[in-house]
Structures are given as C-alpha cells and as structure tokens.
Design a protein around this motif. Structure first.
Motif, short mmCIF file in Angstrom:
data_model
loop_
_atom_site.label_atom_id
_atom_site.label_comp_id
_atom_site.label_asym_id
_atom_site.label_seq_id
_atom_site.Cartn_x
_atom_site.Cartn_y
_atom_site.Cartn_z
N ASP A 2 38.26 45.48 86.69
CA ASP A 2 38.92 46.07 85.54
C ASP A 2 39.51 44.98 84.66
O ASP A 2 39.49 43.79 85.00
CB ASP A 2 39.97 47.10 85.96
CG ASP A 2 41.13 46.49 86.74
OD1 ASP A 2 41.35 45.26 86.65
OD2 ASP A 2 41.83 47.25 87.43
N LYS A 3 40.03 45.37 83.52
CA LYS A 3 40.56 44.43 82.53
C LYS A 3 41.67 43.56 83.13
O LYS A 3 41.72 42.35 82.87
CB LYS A 3 41.08 45.21 81.30
CG LYS A 3 41.60 44.35 80.20
CD LYS A 3 40.50 43.56 79.54
CE LYS A 3 41.03 42.88 78.27
NZ LYS A 3 40.05 42.00 77.68
N GLN A 4 42.54 44.12 83.94
CA GLN A 4 43.64 43.36 84.55
C GLN A 4 43.11 42.23 85.43
O GLN A 4 43.67 41.14 85.45
CB GLN A 4 44.53 44.28 85.39
CG GLN A 4 45.37 45.24 84.58
CD GLN A 4 46.36 44.51 83.69
OE1 GLN A 4 46.19 44.49 82.48
NE2 GLN A 4 47.36 43.91 84.27
N TYR A 6 40.15 40.68 85.11
CA TYR A 6 39.62 39.64 84.22
C TYR A 6 40.75 38.82 83.62
O TYR A 6 40.66 37.59 83.50
CB TYR A 6 38.76 40.24 83.10
CG TYR A 6 37.38 40.65 83.55
CD1 TYR A 6 36.44 39.69 83.89
CD2 TYR A 6 37.03 41.99 83.61
CE1 TYR A 6 35.17 40.05 84.30
CE2 TYR A 6 35.76 42.37 84.03
CZ TYR A 6 34.84 41.40 84.36
OH TYR A 6 33.58 41.76 84.77
#
Length: 154
Positions: A2-4, A6
């Motif tokens: 998820d974005k977190q 990355y």
C-alpha cells in the motif's frame, strides 16, 4: 503494497543515502577514505578480539579478496594497521589496528552514533513495511519466485 509501505521504503532509502553521504564526508574530514574507515571500523568491531583476517574483512566489506588485500596494504602504508602472523596458526595473518587508527575510528564513529540515533524511527518504519510484506531481508526475487512456484506445484 500500500501507499504507506512505499512511503516508508522511500523514506528509508532517502535517509540511508543521507547517512552514507554523511559517513563518507566524516571519514574524509578525518583524513581517510570511506573504504579505509569501514576497514578500521570492522577491525575495531570484531567480537572478542582486536584483529581480523583479510578473508573476514573482505566478507564484512562485501569486497573481493584481492581488493581487500590492496586496501589493507594502503592502510599499512598509512600507518593505520599492522600485519602479524598468528601465534596459534602460522598460516593465518592477523590485521591489527595501530593506536593512531584506534583513536581515528573512535572519533569518526562518535559522529556516526549521533547520526544513527536520529534514524531510529526510519528503521522502525522500514522494518514494519518489510514485515507486512512477509519478506525476508537478503532474499532475491528469483528465490522467492522459485519457492512460490514449488508451493504451487505441490
């Protein structure tokens, strides 16, 4: 991912690059090359003894045996290390820090300790990102694919 995750990995790589740049600058400011500092640090950091072999140093530096021999020779010429035959095994050559090198590595390492203390949160975030992926540090993608394929066949 998820974005977190990355974001955590990106921040970790950014901070790691900053630290490595800082480390190289600190070594140069101390009058030695970054490679020489790492060699001295590893010699000072061996558990239970104050010396290392070329093979051990090559492993710690992730360098070739020949490259490590050349680095040890440069350090010896600069008065940073001395070589001695082992008393227990004459085939083994021990690489020892000189008193000058011990003082030098201590001064440079003190600067590093302060910089590393500021990275604690970054290491925790990167560790959390890696754990949530189920990854194992040091495993390459080909190994992971091979394991995945063998599980799929079973």
């Amino acid at each position: 991912m998820d974005k977190q995750q990355y974001m955590a990995l990106s921040e970790f790589r950014f901070r790691l690059a900053q630290f490595l740049h800082f480390s190289e600058s600190a070594a140069r400011a101390g009058g030695i090359t970054p490679a020489q500092y790492l060699l001295l640090l590893h010699l000072h950091g061996f558990e239970g003894r104050t010396w290392g072999t070329v093979g051990e140093l090559a492993e710690r530096l992730q360098a070739s045996h020949q490259g490590t021999v050349a680095l040890v020779k440069r350090c010896e010429r600069n008065g940073l290390v001395s070589k001695r035959r082992s008393r227990r095994d004459a085939r083994c050559v021990e690489i020892h820090l000189t008193p000058r090198a011990r003082g030098l590595v201590r001064r440079i390492a003190r600067c590093h300790a302060q910089a590393l203390s500021q990275m604690g949160e970054v290491f925790r975030a990167a560790t959390a990102a890696g754990a949530s992926l189920g990854g194992t540090p040091g495993r390459d993608a080909a190994t992971a694919r091979t394991e995945k394929d063998s599980h799929a066949e079973a």
